[in-house]
Write an enzyme that holds these catalytic residues in place. Structure first.
Site, PDB file in Angstrom:
ATOM      1  CE  LYS A  20       0.972  -1.953   2.809  1.00 19.68           C
ATOM      2  NZ  LYS A  20       0.457  -0.774   2.137  1.00 19.68           N
ATOM      3  CB  THR A  23       3.492  -1.223  -1.180  1.00 20.12           C
ATOM      4  OG1 THR A  23       4.185  -0.206  -0.453  1.00 20.12           O
ATOM      5  CG2 THR A  23       4.417  -1.874  -2.187  1.00 20.12           C
ATOM      6  CD  GLU A  73      -0.906   1.247   0.132  1.00 23.89           C
ATOM      7  OE1 GLU A  73      -0.612   0.629   1.171  1.00 23.89           O
ATOM      8  OE2 GLU A  73      -0.057   1.737  -0.626  1.00 23.89           O
TER       9      GLU A  73
END
Length: 103
Positions: A20, A23, A73
């Site tokens: 990831k 954000t 993500e």
């Protein structure tokens, strides 16, 4: 300006593994700058688990989200759209914060 950032516990493994790398946040959580080091805690318990460095921040529309955003993500595009709608129902203007884990 943000001095720390929180994530739901379910995102911790992806952040720690480096899977990831972005954000998506609303404007209230968009006040960061490239090079900023942020402590990262869980949303649920406010438990610190790492630090991240902000690489950049760019505006992005919910309607313009792509498979690339989803991959960054660490989820599929349908999952990403569902999660964003749960967190920010009806919000079109988002801000992408790209980051890397501080080792």
């Amino acid at each position: 300006m943000l001095t720390k950032i929180t994530f739901f516990e379910r995102f911790e493994p992806g952040i720690l593994s480096g899977a990831k790398t972005i954000t998506l946040r609303d404007e209230a959580e968009s006040h960061v700058f490239a090079g900023q080091i942020l402590p990262v805690s869980t949303f649920e318990a406010d438990r610190w688990f790492c630090d991240i460095e902000v690489i950049d921040i760019v505006p992005v529309l919910f309607s313009a989200l792509t498979e690339q955003h989803a991959a960054q993500e660490n989820m599929t595009l349908p999952e990403l759209r569902r999660v964003i709608q749960e967190i920010y129902p009806g919000l079109e203007q988002l801000f992408q914060i790209r980051f890397c884990l501080v080792q």
